[in-house]
Design an enzyme around this catalytic site. Structure first.
Site, short mmCIF file in Angstrom:
data_model
loop_
_atom_site.label_atom_id
_atom_site.label_comp_id
_atom_site.label_asym_id
_atom_site.label_seq_id
_atom_site.Cartn_x
_atom_site.Cartn_y
_atom_site.Cartn_z
N THR A 183 0.86 -1.18 0.00
CA THR A 183 0.00 0.00 0.00
C THR A 183 0.90 1.23 0.00
O THR A 183 1.98 1.20 0.58
CB THR A 183 -0.85 -0.05 1.29
OG1 THR A 183 -1.77 -1.11 1.17
CG2 THR A 183 -1.58 1.25 1.56
N ARG A 211 -14.52 -6.94 -0.08
CA ARG A 211 -13.72 -6.57 1.10
C ARG A 211 -13.07 -5.19 0.92
O ARG A 211 -12.46 -4.90 -0.10
CB ARG A 211 -12.66 -7.63 1.33
CG ARG A 211 -11.79 -7.41 2.57
CD ARG A 211 -10.53 -6.65 2.26
NE ARG A 211 -9.70 -6.49 3.45
CZ ARG A 211 -8.63 -5.72 3.51
NH1 ARG A 211 -8.23 -5.05 2.45
NH2 ARG A 211 -7.94 -5.60 4.62
N VAL A 212 -13.19 -4.36 1.92
CA VAL A 212 -12.53 -3.06 1.91
C VAL A 212 -11.71 -2.94 3.19
O VAL A 212 -12.17 -3.30 4.26
CB VAL A 212 -13.57 -1.91 1.86
CG1 VAL A 212 -12.88 -0.55 1.88
CG2 VAL A 212 -14.44 -2.03 0.60
N THR A 234 -0.55 1.80 6.99
CA THR A 234 -0.40 0.57 6.21
C THR A 234 -0.32 -0.59 7.18
O THR A 234 0.37 -0.51 8.19
CB THR A 234 0.84 0.59 5.31
OG1 THR A 234 1.05 -0.74 4.80
CG2 THR A 234 2.10 1.04 6.03
N GLY A 235 -1.06 -1.64 6.90
CA GLY A 235 -1.04 -2.78 7.81
C GLY A 235 -2.27 -3.63 7.64
O GLY A 235 -3.00 -3.50 6.65
N1 ASP Z 1 -4.09 -1.66 4.91
C1 ASP Z 1 -4.27 -2.25 3.62
C2 ASP Z 1 -5.56 -3.03 3.60
O1 ASP Z 1 -5.89 -3.66 4.58
C3 ASP Z 1 -3.17 -3.16 3.22
C4 ASP Z 1 -1.77 -2.64 3.38
O2 ASP Z 1 -1.52 -1.66 4.07
O3 ASP Z 1 -0.85 -3.24 2.78
O4 ASP Z 1 -6.21 -3.05 2.58
#
Ligand code: ASP
Length: 318
Positions: A183, A211-212, A234-235
Site C-alpha cells: 500500500t 472486502r474493503v 499501512t497494515g
Molecule cells: N491496509 C491495507 C488493507 O488492509 C493493506 C496494506 O496496508 O498493505 O487493505
C-alpha cells in the site's frame, strides 16, 4: 517583528510504500535499490512542490500518483489480484485545512485511484463513493479506463495463483517469500502549516465479497487535521479499522496533549498491536515534525524536511 530562518515555516514530506515482514535475506541488492529509487523519486516530486510554495494537498496527491504508477507497490499499476482475478482498488485523500475528504473503494481500471478520490472531494457533494457508483462518477469525470493488462504483474499473479482456490486472503504483510509489498501513502506539511494525507491500495490478494480495508476509510487508514496531524497507515486493515488508528493518533494529540511521536508510537506499538494489528504509519504535524512507527520488520518509507533531514529506508534502523 521577526526576520530570518526561524520565522520561516518548516515543511516536510513523508511517504510510505507499505509495511511488512520483509525477510532481509530475500531482498537482493538490486531490488532494494529499485525500491529505494522509486521511493526517492516519489518523495522528491512532493518535496519540490512544497519547496516551491505548493500545497500539502497537491504534494501528497502527486507523490501518491507516482507510487501508483510503479509496478513495485500494491496500488494502482501494481495492485494485487482479487479472488475473481481482477483488481479492486481503494484510495482516500484528506485536506487538514477544512477537514475536506474524498475516498473511493472497489474501483477497477482506474490508473490513479488517488486522483479519483480527490475528484470525489472536489467535484461531488460526497466523501466516499464505492464500486459501480464510483465507476459511473469516474466516467462522468471523463476517466479513461485501463485495459486489465495494464495491472498485470507476474509476481502478483503468482501470489494469487498460490491461494486462489482457498479461503485464504493474503495481506502483503504476511508474504514471506516475495519481495513485493505495498500500500502507498503520503503526508505533508506545507509552508503555511497546512496538512494533508493520502493513501492508495489494491488491498489483499485473493480478497472477495467486496472486502474493503482501512486505507480509504477516513479516520482508520487516512486522516488530516491542521490542529493535530496528518496520518497515512499501512497494515492489517481489519485491525486498523477497529482501532480507528489514524484518528486515534489525532485524538491523543488533541485530547491528551501528546506529541506527534508519542501519539504515533502509542497507537502502533501498543494499542493496535494489542488487538492484533501489524503494520505502521507515517505522520506529520503542523510544525513539520514527523513520525514513522511500525511494528513489523520493515516499512518502505522516505522523508525529507526543510531543516535538512532526509532518509529513504526499508528495514529498522539499528
Ligand atoms: N491496509 C491495507 C488493507 O488492509 C493493506 C496494506 O496496508 O498493505 O487493505
Amino acid at each position: 517583528m521577526g526576520t530570518g530562518i526561524d520565522d520561516m515555516k518548516r515543511y516536510s514530506m513523508v511517504i510510505h510504500g507499505g509495511a511488512g515482514t520483509l525477510v532481509k535475506g530475500l531482498m537482493t541488492t538490486e531490488l532494494e535499490l529499485k525500491y529505494k529509487t522509486a521511493l526517492h523519486s516519489a518523495l522528491e516530486v512532493g518535496y519540490t512542490l512544497l519547496a516551491n510554495g505548493g500545497t500539502a494537498l497537491d504534494a501528497v496527491a502527486l507523490s501518491v500518483n507516482l507510487l501508483e504508477n510503479s509496478p513495485l507497490f500494491n496500488a494502482g499499476k501494481g495492485s494485487v489480484f482479487t479472488n475473481d482475478g481482477t483488481h479492486e482498488m481503494d484510495a482516500a485523500i484528506m485536506d487538514g485545512k477544512e477537514l475536506q475528504a474524498g475516498a473511493v473503494s472497489l474501483i477497477t481500471g482506474i490508473k490513479n485511484p488517488i486522483s479519483l478520490a480527490r475528484d470525489v472531494m472536489e467535484k461531488s457533494d460526497h466523501v466516499f463513493l464505492a464500486g459501480e457508483g464510483a465507476m459511473r462518477f469516474a466516467k462522468q469525470q471523463n476517466y479513461v479506463l485501463e485495459n486489465p493488462n495494464y495491472f498485470y504483474d507476474e509476481v502478483r499473479y503468482r501470489q494469487w495463483q498460490g491461494i486462489k482456490d482457498s479461503d485464504t486472503f493474503q495481506l502483503d504483510h504476511s508474504v514471506k517469500q516475495e519481495g513485493k509489498f505495498g500500500t502507498v501513502g503520503a503526508v505533508a506539511c506545507d509552508q503555511n502549516g497546512n496538512l494533508a494525507a493520502a493513501t492508495s491500495t489494491g488491498g489483499m490478494t485473493n480478497k472477495k465479497w467486496g472486502r474493503v480495508g482501512d486505507s480509504p476509510m477516513i479516520g482508520a487508514g487516512t486522516y488530516a487535521n491542521n490542529k493535530t496531524c496528518a496520518v497515512s497507515c499501512t497494515g492489517s486493515g481489519e485491525f486498523f479499522i477497529r482501532g480507528v488508528v489514524a484518528y486515534d493518533v489525532s485524538c491523543l494529540m488533541e485530547y491528551k496533549g501528546l506529541s506527534l511521536k508519542q501519539a504515533a508510537d502509542e497507537v502502533i506499538m501498543n494499542r493496535v498491536l494489542k488487538i492484533g494489528g501489524d503494520g505502521g504509519l507515517i505522520a506529520v504535524d503542523a510544525q513539520g515534525n514527523i513520525a514513522m512507527p511500525f511494528n513489523t520488520e520493515g516499512m518502505y518509507r522516505a522523508y525529507k524536511t526543510s531543516v535538512g533531514m532526509e532518509e529513504v529506508a526499508i528495514y529498522k534502523l539499528i
